[in-house]
Scaffold this motif. Structure first.
Motif, PDB file in Angstrom:
ATOM      1  N   HIS A 284       0.200   4.729  10.359  1.00 42.83           N
ATOM      2  CA  HIS A 284      -0.114   4.051   9.086  1.00 42.83           C
ATOM      3  C   HIS A 284       0.691   2.769   8.885  1.00 42.83           C
ATOM      4  CE1 HIS A 284       3.257   6.740   8.261  1.00 42.83           C
ATOM      5  NE2 HIS A 284       3.579   5.989   7.249  1.00 42.83           N
TER       6      HIS A 284
ATOM      7  N   VAL B 134       3.786  -0.311   4.669  1.00 38.34           N
ATOM      8  CA  VAL B 134       2.568   0.155   5.338  1.00 38.34           C
ATOM      9  C   VAL B 134       1.825  -1.034   5.955  1.00 38.34           C
ATOM     10  CG1 VAL B 134       0.297   1.198   4.903  1.00 38.34           C
ATOM     11  CG2 VAL B 134       2.351   2.148   3.832  1.00 38.34           C
TER      12      VAL B 134
ATOM     13  N   THR C  98       0.859  -1.180   0.000  1.00 34.58           N
ATOM     14  CA  THR C  98       0.000   0.000   0.000  1.00 34.58           C
ATOM     15  C   THR C  98       0.891   1.223   0.000  1.00 34.58           C
ATOM     16  OG1 THR C  98      -1.359  -1.292   1.507  1.00 34.58           O
ATOM     17  CG2 THR C  98      -1.970   1.012   1.213  1.00 34.58           C
ATOM     18  N   ASP C  99       0.516   2.236  -0.754  1.00 42.13           N
ATOM     19  CA  ASP C  99       1.295   3.472  -0.729  1.00 42.13           C
ATOM     20  C   ASP C  99       1.122   4.159   0.622  1.00 42.13           C
ATOM     21  OD1 ASP C  99       2.299   3.196  -3.255  1.00 42.13           O
ATOM     22  OD2 ASP C  99       0.567   4.159  -4.188  1.00 42.13           O
ATOM     23  N   ALA C 100       2.202   4.681   1.130  1.00 45.66           N
ATOM     24  CA  ALA C 100       2.174   5.311   2.453  1.00 45.66           C
ATOM     25  C   ALA C 100       1.394   6.618   2.432  1.00 45.66           C
ATOM     26  CB  ALA C 100       3.601   5.555   2.921  1.00 45.66           C
ATOM     27  N   GLU C 101       0.434   6.713   3.311  1.00 47.93           N
ATOM     28  CA  GLU C 101      -0.232   8.000   3.514  1.00 47.93           C
ATOM     29  C   GLU C 101      -0.044   8.348   4.981  1.00 47.93           C
ATOM     30  OE1 GLU C 101      -4.265   8.260   1.989  1.00 47.93           O
ATOM     31  OE2 GLU C 101      -3.613   6.986   0.326  1.00 47.93           O
ATOM     32  N   PRO C 102       1.005   9.109   5.273  1.00 46.88           N
ATOM     33  CA  PRO C 102       1.353   9.364   6.667  1.00 46.88           C
ATOM     34  C   PRO C 102       0.221  10.064   7.424  1.00 46.88           C
ATOM     35  CG  PRO C 102       3.099  10.094   5.192  1.00 46.88           C
ATOM     36  CD  PRO C 102       1.920   9.755   4.344  1.00 46.88           C
ATOM     37  N   VAL C 103       0.187   9.828   8.718  1.00 43.28           N
ATOM     38  CA  VAL C 103      -0.823  10.422   9.581  1.00 43.28           C
ATOM     39  C   VAL C 103      -0.663  11.943   9.579  1.00 43.28           C
ATOM     40  CG1 VAL C 103      -1.615  10.504  11.986  1.00 43.28           C
ATOM     41  CG2 VAL C 103      -0.679   8.378  11.043  1.00 43.28           C
TER      42      VAL C 103
ATOM     43  N   GLN D  56       2.757   8.418  17.375  1.00 42.30           N
ATOM     44  CA  GLN D  56       1.489   8.524  16.641  1.00 42.30           C
ATOM     45  C   GLN D  56       1.717   8.772  15.151  1.00 42.30           C
ATOM     46  OE1 GLN D  56      -0.393  12.168  16.625  1.00 42.30           O
ATOM     47  NE2 GLN D  56      -2.427  11.413  16.142  1.00 42.30           N
ATOM     48  N   ARG D  57       2.782   9.483  14.846  1.00 45.89           N
ATOM     49  CA  ARG D  57       3.060   9.854  13.456  1.00 45.89           C
ATOM     50  C   ARG D  57       3.167   8.642  12.522  1.00 45.89           C
ATOM     51  NH1 ARG D  57       4.537  14.798  12.411  1.00 45.89           N
ATOM     52  NH2 ARG D  57       5.565  15.316  14.369  1.00 45.89           N
TER      53      ARG D  57
END
Lengths: 623, 194
Positions: free
Chosen positions: B85, B66, A333-338, B81-82
């Motif tokens: 994902h 991920v 999955t492509d990373a979508e950071p928080v 928290q960062r």
């Protein structure tokens, strides 16, 4: 598996180890991320002469000298360092190499810590060098050793090109023995070493011949590995860390991993192209390998599927290969950071740059910045750096802007900031150049942030560090050197005396002419400065936030028990005791720990910094 | 053995690089293949820093895909928290709850997201404490990361002897005792829970 003889090293440590095992004798560098730990590690080998030179150009020249004298020599630097070293490099590489020579270039795809993303593989080719690209720490050892062997066998300088990710990644390695190499001798040979025409004319041909011979070497060199999958019709050509990221996907493709990414064997590629229907090149940044293969008249694809900027992680590779139709489904999955609060770097607690930029913000002058920790002045809350280009560039840019402003009838005082390391690296020629066509109406103030170290890269010595610590040996006096150039107005300040420094900077920036101000406080991190900590008396604090605006890590607004408004607070675990917050506090609510002055009488609580840690500017505070 | 993926998040200056190094060396001593990554550079001055460690029979890339992180080792709450994902429903959070405000929060431009972080913890199996305060009680605030390692040790196939030997070889001589205490303290802290 048995790991008895294994250990974990970073890529940088691997390069250092490879240099050592190769029998390397001379290493020079200038500190810069991502490669700074290479020379830091080499320093541990007693047999080796090593130095952090004053710039990458000097480091390269020192290594050239080592090679001329017949010993295995290496210059290591970050990618942009090669720009500074390019002048000697481009001419030196014409010569028939004597002692093995390696230029280690640390590239930074994604720019974790750099001002640009240049692909120095292009530079290696431009300079007619062979290029090896390690993908893990074992490669770093092996390729560095191989680079020296190739350099001596084919009489050409080699580049080892490593990316920031590989520099910092830790992987297991097996150590080898050091090989003692018989030094070659330097024999007077003007045609070989004196680079003037007509000597240089035949060298254009010999450089080409060397690369042609390396192409033959590349055909069956162990540096390049072919992993064939039965039935695969696609061949991926790749190198370095991208190879390992690709391997994560466990695909039905054959892989040609280039350890030597330049030159590539045309014969080998021709054979492979006859065997495979498709050749796909996966490489970070420029299409270097792709272009080389296309120039052989062999069809291949690459950058149409993969980004020309940033790193290529496993996810990016999978996405590109799907676009190419090599795979139909994706497993990653492509990373979508928080989305969260960003954390930008900031000056350390006790950092001597803090008061300087707090003052510059208050006196509202345009600041031409440079490279170092003080680059961070561009961030909130100071926003006191209006340009950052390259090492030492602030000096010339400040002069150019001032002259241009004058031409268009605009008079704007300009402030230029430069650190001591950066000044020795490439600020001094600019300082001399200021003397040319001086105009008394030009208003330029040069602040030299003499924190006695190259702080950002971990605290290496500068040419002035020896004045302060017996661990370093260069004792150049900055004030003397600038005065000797012919600049008359040179002052030193202790920036932890906030008001005195503010007065000097206000006066100097308001008056025409060229001013130099040398700020003398040392780096709090390198010199582990820890004074008595400060605390906030919330009953006195008026919540004005003057201290907050100095953006010191331990200072923040806090809800105190039984007090409605938020008041300032200082985390004693983080406070270094510099006293700057106490000095900007208008009501003396901030005091050194242990002091509890009577705030009821006006003036009695005034924090006097003279009582506290006054610095002697006469350089006698040696360790 | 399936590859174990550990993500570390922290603030520049907290000692994340040394912590990553210790994990790698301990994993290698225990006979595993290991690869790690950490980002240093401009970020070392109070900025965000992170590292990844992958431990297994054969590890190719040092990067954690991920949703594949088994453990997040948070040296600071926001920096734990960062990386949410990277987590999945079985992931564990081991985090130091001592908050270090980023510039935007110090300047009161953005609240420190304490509530969001509390919810983040609740979504996963978590092991939390102000490990800095714990380490301070044990003798040195700087041993906080070793307490975290002690907590994590119970979830990894690496013996406490190997952990301690690795720590002894990699921390400053005068800090060995406090690090041994810190490791034991962490190792015992959540024994009942796990």
């Amino acid at each position: 598996m048995s790991n008895q003889e294994k250990m974990v090293l970073t890529g940088n440590q691997g390069i250092a180890r490879g240099f050592y095992e190769a029998g390397g004798l001379l290493a020079a560098s200038y500190p810069g991320s991502p490669t700074v730990e290479i020379l830091d590690s080499i320093k541990e080998y007693e047999e080796v002469y090593s130095e952090f030179s004053t710039s990458e150009k000097v480091a390269l020249e020192v290594a050239i000298g080592g090679s001329f004298a017949g010993v295995r020599s290496m210059a290591s630097m970050k990618h942009v360092g090669v720009n500074i070293a390019a002048d000697p490099l481009m001419t030196f590489t014409q010569t028939k190499t004597n002692g093995g020579f390696v230029l280690l270039s640390g590239d930074d795809p994604g720019m974790a810590s750099s001002q640009n993303e240049q692909d120095n593989r292009i530079f290696g080719k431009f300079a007619n060098m062979g290029i090896l690209a390690p993908g893990d720490s074992q490669d770093a050892i092996d390729y560095t050793k191989a680079a020296f062997d190739i350099s001596e066998k084919y009489h050409l300088p080699m580049m080892v090109n490593i990316t920031s990710r590989v520099c910092h990644s830790r992987t297991p390695v097996v150590l080898g023995e050091r090989k003692e190499v018989e030094p070659r001798v330097f024999e007077k040979d003007v045609q070989r070493y004196c680079m003037i025409p007509p000597h240089t004319n035949p060298l254009q041909h010999s450089m080409k011949d060397r690369i042609d011979k390396l192409k033959e070497f590349a055909y069956d060199s162990e540096l390049n590995t072919l992993e064939e999958r039965e039935g695969a019709d696609t061949l991926v050509v790749t190198s370095a860390l991208v190879y390992h990221n690709l391997k994560e996907l466990e695909l039905d493709v054959s892989i040609y991993k280039l350890g030597m990414i330049y030159p590539i064997s045309p014969k080998k590629l021709q054979e492979l192209s006859e065997k495979y229907q498709r050749i796909i090149v996966i490489e970070e940044l420029m299409p270097m390998i792709e272009t080389e293969i296309k120039m052989m008249g062999i069809e291949c694809e690459g950058k149409k599927y993969f980004s020309f900027t940033g790193e290529l992680h496993t996810e990016d590779i999978e996405r590109g290969l799907k676009k190419a139709g090599v795979i139909t489904d994706r497993n990653t999955t492509d990373a979508e950071p928080v989305e969260s609060v960003k954390r930008t770097p900031l000056f350390c607690a006790g950092c001597p740059h803090r008061p300087i930029f707090d003052i510059l913000k208050k006196i509202r002058k345009r600041v031409i910045g440079d490279i170092g920790c003080y680059s961070m002045a561009m961030f909130e809350p100071f926003q006191a750096s209006d340009s950052i280009i390259s090492m030492g560039a602030t000096v010339g840019i400040t002069k150019g802007m001032t002259k241009a402003n004058a031409l268009v009838g605009k008079s704007e005082p300009l402030v230029s900031v430069i650190g001591d390391g950066t000044m020795f690296h490439s600020g001094l020629p600019g300082f001399v150049n200021l003397l040319h066509q001086r105009n008394e109406n030009d208003n330029m103030t040069f602040i030299i942030l003499d924190n006695r170290t190259t702080a950002m890269t971990g605290g290496q010595a500068t040419a002035a560090s020896g004045n302060y610590t017996s661990a370093d040996d260069m004792k150049v006096d900055i004030k003397t050197i600038i005065q000797a150039m012919g600049h008359e107005n040179v002052q030193e300040v202790d920036q932890f005396d906030y008001e005195a420094t503010k007065k000097v900077l206000t006066e100097e920036t308001n008056k025409p002419g060229i001013s130099f101000v040398i700020a003398k406080r040392p780096c709090a991190l390198k010199f582990k400065i820890q004074e008595n900590t400060f605390y906030v008396n919330p009953n006195v604090c008026i919540g004005c936030r003057n201290c907050i605006k100095t953006n010191c890590p331990p200072i923040r607004m806090k809800k105190y028990h039984n007090i409605d408004k938020l008041k300032s607070s200082i985390d004693p675990d983080m406070c270094a005791g510099c006293s700057v917050c106490a000095q900007v506090c208008p009501v003396d609510a901030i005091q050194p720990k242990g002091q509890h002055p009577d705030h009821s009488k006006k003036g009695s609580a005034k924090y006097k910094r003279q009582e506290y840690q006054k610095m002697n500017l006469n350089n006698d505070d040696k360790e | 053995m399936e590859t174990i993926n550990i993500m570390l998040g922290g603030v520049g200056g907290q000692g994340l690089v040394l912590t990553t190094d210790v994990i790698c060396k301990a994993a290698l001593k225990a006979g595993y293949d290991v690869k790690s990554n950490d980002v240093i550079g401009l970020a070392q001055r109070g900025g965000m820093v992170w590292g990844s460690v992958r431990i297994g029979e054969k590890v190719h890339s040092p990067n954690i895909p991920v949703g594949k992180a088994d453990i997040i080792l948070g040296l600071e709450p926001l920096e734990a928290q960062r990386w949410e994902h990277l987590l999945n429903e079985n992931s564990k959070i081991i985090a130091n709850t001592k908050e270090i405000y980023p510039t935007q929060s110090l300047l009161e431009k953005q609240d420190y997201p304490s509530e969001e972080i509390a919810k983040f913890y609740e979504r996963y199996d978590h092991y939390l404490s102000d490990f800095s305060a714990d380490a301070k009680k044990l003798g040195n605030r700087k041993a906080a990361n070793t307490v975290l390692l002690g907590v994590m040790a119970q979830f990894l196939p690496i013996s406490t002897e190997i952990w301690k030997e690795t720590l002894r070889e990699n921390v400053p001589e005068k800090a060995i005792d406090v690090n041994m205490k810190a490791f034991d303290y962490g190792y015992e802290s959540f024994k009942d829970k796990s």
